[in-house]
Write an enzyme that holds these catalytic residues in place. Structure first.
Site, short mmCIF file in Angstrom:
data_model
loop_
_atom_site.label_atom_id
_atom_site.label_comp_id
_atom_site.label_asym_id
_atom_site.label_seq_id
_atom_site.Cartn_x
_atom_site.Cartn_y
_atom_site.Cartn_z
N CYS A 89 0.85 -1.19 0.00
CA CYS A 89 0.00 0.00 0.00
C CYS A 89 0.89 1.24 0.00
CB CYS A 89 -0.89 -0.03 1.25
SG CYS A 89 -2.02 1.37 1.38
N GLU A 132 -8.65 -0.92 -2.87
CA GLU A 132 -9.01 0.49 -2.93
C GLU A 132 -10.40 0.75 -2.36
OE1 GLU A 132 -6.62 2.44 -3.31
OE2 GLU A 132 -5.26 0.98 -4.17
N HIS A 135 -10.16 1.04 1.28
CA HIS A 135 -9.75 2.39 1.71
C HIS A 135 -10.97 3.30 1.85
CE1 HIS A 135 -5.44 2.52 2.06
NE2 HIS A 135 -5.26 1.98 0.88
#
Length: 184
Positions: A89, A132, A135
Site C-alpha cells: 500500500c 481500494e 480504503h
C-alpha cells in the site's frame, strides 16, 4: 503536474469511511487527475481519495496498462474462488504481506462524468479493486491479516522511517473472518 502528498498509516482520514460523490463536476475531474498522476508517480497500482486526504468514494487504478477510475464503487463477487498473494500500500510504503482476497470481482460505479461503469476483474485487478474499496470504507489491508500477520505488520510499521507514533489508530477488520482469515 498535480502530484499530491500521500497520507501514511496513522492519519485518521485513512480510518474514516468516505462519503459518496454527489456532484460530478470540475472538482471531481481534478481529483481523478490528481489521484492518477500521484499513483503513477509513486509507482502504485491504485490510489483512493482518502490517501490524499479527501473523504470521497473515488479511486484510480493502473493494472496491466489499464488505467482508470471508479466513483462510488459497489462490489459483487461472482464466485467463492480465492487468491493469496503479496499486497502492499502506498500508505504503508515498503511493506508487503500475503493477503487473501477474492479472485474475481464485479465492480459497479460511475465515471467522473457520472456515466455508469462496470469493471469485471480477476487476479491483480480484483485485488486492486478490493484494496481500494477497502480504503473508501476506512479499512487498511493489514486489517485483513490474521492476528499473527497483523502483529508482525504493526512491528514492521513501528520500525519504518515514515512511522509517526503520535498519529496511529489500529483497527481490527469489521468483516467476518473465515477459517482462512478472509475478511470478505
Amino acid at each position: 503536474m498535480t502530484v499530491q502528498p500521500i497520507r501514511y498509516f496513522g492519519d485518521p482520514v485513512l480510518r474514516t469511511p468516505a462519503d459518496p460523490v454527489t456532484t460530478f463536476d470540475k472538482e471531481l475531474r481534478r481529483l481523478v487527475r490528481d489521484l492518477t498522476e500521484t499513483m503513477q508517480e509513486a509507482g502504485g497500482a491504485g490510489l483512493a481519495a482518502p490517501q490524499l486526504g479527501v473523504g470521497l468514494r473515488v479511486f484510480t487504478f493502473d493494472i496491466d496498462d489499464v488505467v482508470g477510475h471508479l466513483v462510488n464503487p459497489v462490489l459483487e463477487f461472482p464466485d467463492d474462488e480465492e487468491q493469496d498473494g503479496q499486497e502492499g500500500c502506498l500508505s504503508l510504503p515498503g511493506l508487503y504481506y500475503d493477503t487473501k482476497r477474492r479472485q474475481n470481482v464485479i465492480a459497479r460505479g460511475f465515471h467522473e462524468s457520472g456515466d455508469p461503469v462496470q469493471i469485471v476483474g480477476a487476479g491483480l485487478m480484483s485485488r486492486c479493486i478490493q484494496h481500494e474499496t477497502d480504503h473508501l470504507d476506512g479499512v487498511i489491508f493489514i486489517d485483513r491479516l490474521d492476528n499473527t500477520g497483523r502483529k508482525q505488520a504493526l512491528k514492521d510499521i513501528r520500525r519504518a522511517e515514515w512511522y509517526d507514533p503520535t498519529n496511529t489508530r489500529v483497527k481490527v477488520s469489521p468483516h467476518v473472518t473465515g477459517p482462512l482469515g478472509l475478511g470478505l
